[in-house]
Scaffold this motif. Structure first.
Motif, PDB file in Angstrom:
ATOM      1  N   ASN A 239       0.832  -1.197   0.000  1.00  0.00           N
ATOM      2  CA  ASN A 239       0.000   0.000   0.000  1.00  0.00           C
ATOM      3  C   ASN A 239       0.870   1.251   0.000  1.00  0.00           C
ATOM      4  OD1 ASN A 239      -2.154   1.727   0.158  1.00  0.00           O
ATOM      5  ND2 ASN A 239      -2.591   1.317   2.316  1.00  0.00           N
TER       6      ASN A 239
ATOM      7  N   PRO B 212       1.826   5.025  -1.652  1.00  0.00           N
ATOM      8  CA  PRO B 212       1.353   6.097  -2.534  1.00  0.00           C
ATOM      9  C   PRO B 212       2.150   6.062  -3.831  1.00  0.00           C
ATOM     10  CG  PRO B 212       2.647   6.994  -0.720  1.00  0.00           C
ATOM     11  CD  PRO B 212       2.446   5.548  -0.421  1.00  0.00           C
ATOM     12  N   ILE B 213       1.540   6.487  -4.909  1.00  0.00           N
ATOM     13  CA  ILE B 213       2.123   6.259  -6.226  1.00  0.00           C
ATOM     14  C   ILE B 213       3.490   6.912  -6.386  1.00  0.00           C
ATOM     15  CG2 ILE B 213       1.094   8.243  -7.416  1.00  0.00           C
ATOM     16  CD1 ILE B 213       1.361   4.590  -8.718  1.00  0.00           C
TER      17      ILE B 213
ATOM     18  N   GLN C 236     -12.092  -2.648  -7.300  1.00  0.00           N
ATOM     19  CA  GLN C 236     -10.991  -1.703  -7.119  1.00  0.00           C
ATOM     20  C   GLN C 236     -10.586  -1.030  -8.427  1.00  0.00           C
ATOM     21  OE1 GLN C 236      -9.970  -0.894  -4.094  1.00  0.00           O
ATOM     22  NE2 GLN C 236      -9.078  -2.614  -2.994  1.00  0.00           N
TER      23      GLN C 236
ATOM     24  N   ASN D 121     -13.688   4.772  -6.763  1.00  0.00           N
ATOM     25  CA  ASN D 121     -12.412   5.005  -6.080  1.00  0.00           C
ATOM     26  C   ASN D 121     -12.537   6.242  -5.204  1.00  0.00           C
ATOM     27  OD1 ASN D 121      -9.779   5.121  -5.235  1.00  0.00           O
ATOM     28  ND2 ASN D 121      -8.933   5.703  -7.224  1.00  0.00           N
TER      29      ASN D 121
ATOM     30  N   ASP E 238      -8.792   6.183   0.184  1.00  0.00           N
ATOM     31  CA  ASP E 238      -7.342   6.140  -0.017  1.00  0.00           C
ATOM     32  C   ASP E 238      -6.837   4.702  -0.032  1.00  0.00           C
ATOM     33  OD1 ASP E 238      -7.251   8.883  -0.031  1.00  0.00           O
ATOM     34  OD2 ASP E 238      -6.712   9.064   2.089  1.00  0.00           O
TER      35      ASP E 238
ATOM     36  N   GLU F  78      -3.000   2.300  -4.434  1.00  0.00           N
ATOM     37  CA  GLU F  78      -3.127   3.052  -5.683  1.00  0.00           C
ATOM     38  C   GLU F  78      -2.623   2.267  -6.892  1.00  0.00           C
ATOM     39  OE1 GLU F  78      -1.532   7.024  -5.257  1.00  0.00           O
ATOM     40  OE2 GLU F  78      -2.341   7.192  -3.230  1.00  0.00           O
TER      41      GLU F  78
ATOM     42  N   LYS G 122      -5.126  -0.600  -7.737  1.00  0.00           N
ATOM     43  CA  LYS G 122      -6.319  -0.023  -8.368  1.00  0.00           C
ATOM     44  C   LYS G 122      -6.036   0.383  -9.807  1.00  0.00           C
ATOM     45  CE  LYS G 122      -8.355   1.901  -4.121  1.00  0.00           C
ATOM     46  NZ  LYS G 122      -8.631   3.166  -3.386  1.00  0.00           N
ATOM     47  N   ALA G 123      -4.890   1.020 -10.028  1.00  0.00           N
ATOM     48  CA  ALA G 123      -4.535   1.453 -11.375  1.00  0.00           C
ATOM     49  C   ALA G 123      -4.380   0.268 -12.316  1.00  0.00           C
ATOM     50  CB  ALA G 123      -3.250   2.273 -11.345  1.00  0.00           C
TER      51      ALA G 123
END
Length: 228
Positions: free
Chosen positions: A90, A92-93, A136, A142, A145, A148, A151-152
């Motif tokens: 998990n 952040p991008i 997702q 979406n 939080d 990411e 999900k992408a």
């Protein structure tokens, strides 16, 4: 009525393992792929005898996909189902390393579509090609939080499947993206609200009910539309 035949890509554990077992239970003849032909899938094959056979495949290998296609020459499928997903945490991008981004996108989005393209001519007219997706991957849902990259990758999978359906719109095959819900798998974790044994029979109900339906649909395990 001839025996229905299915090819399940990614059936060594979790959702794919239970999917292959459930189809065999319903008198389908199932070809199930795994990277290593041992473990629970092998035990299930012994239980179901000729109704469940195992093929070895590393999904991310184009060479192995081509070899599998050659081995299955002459077979006609009523269902081709690709089940493939990894998660690398998990982050952040902006903290995702490039090699991690590439690995997840190749496994979750690119490879399933390569498999469909390599194997689609084995599917009979009126048969089904399906991919295990996820809520997702829904952009409109979406709203929380986290996760990411995963999900992408699922959104990319959905978009590539849309392109696939557009390109092959006249082939007479049903095309499905399936959201099985949040399950207790290696990917979903032990605290997920569902088990594969609970969700997969419903997924198979959807697959059987939608056989022959035109176009591409993104459906959950209850057959309800998931918004893109």
């Amino acid at each position: 009525m001839s025996e229905r035949q299915a090819l399940i890509i990614g059936a060594s554990r979790g959702l794919g393992l239970v999917l292959a077992d459930e189809l065999a239970r319903r008198d389908w003849r199932v070809i199930a792929t795994t990277r290593q032909s041992d473990g629970e899938l092998q035990a299930n094959a012994q239980v179901w005898n000729e109704r469940l056979e195992i093929e070895t495949l590393e999904l991310t290998s184009s060479e192995q996909l081509a070899a599998l296609r050659e081995r299955l020459a002459g077979r006609q499928l009523d269902l081709l189902f690709v089940n493939a997903a990894i998660d690398r945490g998990n982050l952040p991008i902006d903290e995702v390393p490039t090699d991690m981004f590439t690995e997840v996108m190749v496994t979750n989005a690119l490879s399933p579509l390569r498999a469909l393209e390599a194997l689609r001519d084995l599917v009979a007219p009126g048969g089904t090609v399906a991919v295990m997706s996820s809520e997702q991957g829904s952009i409109s849902r979406n709203t929380e939080d986290g996760f990411e990259l995963y999900k992408a990758s699922k959104a990319a999978l959905n978009q590539l499947m849309r392109s696939y359906a557009t390109r092959h719109g006249g082939d007479g095959q049903t095309k499905l993206l399936i959201d099985p819900g949040h399950n207790q798998t290696r990917l979903g974790g032990p605290d997920a609200p569902l088990t594969p044994q609970e969700s997969i029979p419903a997924v198979v109900d959807v697959l059987e009910a939608q056989a022959g339906a035109p176009g591409l649909q993104f459906l959950d395990r209850d057959g309800e539309v998931v918004p893109w």
